[in-house]
Design an enzyme around this catalytic site. Structure first.
Site, mmCIF file in Angstrom:
data_model
loop_
_atom_site.group_PDB
_atom_site.id
_atom_site.type_symbol
_atom_site.label_atom_id
_atom_site.label_comp_id
_atom_site.label_asym_id
_atom_site.label_seq_id
_atom_site.Cartn_x
_atom_site.Cartn_y
_atom_site.Cartn_z
ATOM 1 C CE LYS A 1 24.482 38.767 -20.032
ATOM 2 N NZ LYS A 1 24.280 37.542 -19.226
HETATM 3 C C1 E4P Z 1 22.993 34.557 -20.045
HETATM 4 O O1 E4P Z 1 24.151 34.918 -19.855
HETATM 5 C C2 E4P Z 1 22.156 34.288 -18.837
HETATM 6 O O2 E4P Z 1 22.485 35.222 -17.810
HETATM 7 C C3 E4P Z 1 22.368 32.893 -18.320
HETATM 8 O O3 E4P Z 1 22.559 31.994 -19.403
HETATM 9 C C4 E4P Z 1 21.197 32.466 -17.467
HETATM 10 O O4 E4P Z 1 21.306 31.074 -17.273
HETATM 11 P P1 E4P Z 1 20.477 30.355 -16.075
HETATM 12 O O5 E4P Z 1 19.019 30.333 -16.498
HETATM 13 O O6 E4P Z 1 21.093 28.987 -15.990
HETATM 14 O O7 E4P Z 1 20.706 31.186 -14.839
#
Ligand code: E4P
Length: 221
Positions: free
Chosen positions: A90
């Site tokens: 990522k």
């Molecule tokens: C995807 O993997 C994102 O990092 C994650 O869904 C973010 O979610 P949040 O907005 O609940 O932190």
């Protein structure tokens, strides 16, 4: 359309895989920080073991650097340390990060470009070579954005240009978000363990099951 689980929790991942509906795992530094303190690589390797046991499904792990060259170094290090064929790194979206996405993709390191909120962020990351591009669905709603419009525009762009890239919607807070994102053309939705459970529930379901069993038991007696 696919469902991934958005967690670094080993028990939740195991439980979700047992249900046969999860096709991948996404994590981020905040999700990892919710787990008991442990060696980062050792914990990721435990998640990899679960992914291997369940069809070598994709696992996304985020870099924790801000400097683009450091991101590239960390991504290479993660690939070398984790040794998993379906590990995706990522990388947050940004102008300088496009070079990171390009460089890693050219080296065969699959990138999940994350922290995206607009069609142009998702589209540029896809052009740069990202294997996945991640929209933060509810965080965009938090600022009065329109995630469904972003998803529709991005999906059309990817399809029209025949780009090998899948859109992931993360930041999911309700079961209905999953079906709406899928309906807007999102390839993958990644949701927490609790949301996946919520996706199976409705008060009328419980009421119907209860009524059927009461009627049948009355008939049997
Ligand atoms: C995807 O993997 C994102 O990092 C994650 O869904 C973010 O979610 P949040 O907005 O609940 O932190």
């Amino acid at each position: 359309m696919k469902l991934f689980i958005d967690t670094a929790n080993l028990e939740q991942i195991t439980d979700a895989f047992e249900k046969g509906v999860v096709a991948g795992v996404t994590t981020n530094p905040s999700l990892l920080s919710k787990e008991p303190k442990a060696n980062f690589y050792e914990h990721v390797k435990k998640i990899v073991t679960l992914c291997k046991e369940n069809g070598n499904v994709p696992l996304s792990v985020e870099v924790f650097a801000t400097d683009p060259d450091e991101m590239i170094k960390q991504a290479r290090d993660l690939m070398a340390q984790i040794q998993y064929s379906n590990l995706n790194i990522k990388i947050p979206i940004g102008y300088d990060e496009l070079r990171v996405i390009k460089t890693l993709s050219e080296e065969g390191i699959p990138v999940n470009c994350t922290c995206c909120f607009t069609s142009t962020q998702l589209q540029l990351a896809a052009i740069a070579g990202a294997r996945y591009v991640s929209l933060f669905y509810n965080r965009l709603l938090d600022v009065d954005g329109d995630p469904l419009d972003v998803l529709q525009k991005t999906r059309k762009f990817i399809d029209d240009n025949d780009i090998n890239c899948e859109i992931i919607s993360g930041s999911i807070r309700k079961a209905v978000d999953v079906s709406e994102a899928w309906g807007a053309g999102c390839h993958i939705v990644t949701a927490g363990h609790g949301i996946i459970i919520e996706m199976t529930k409705h008060s009328q379901t419980d009421k119907s099951i209860k009524g059927f069993l009461e009627d049948f038991n009355e008939w049997l007696s």
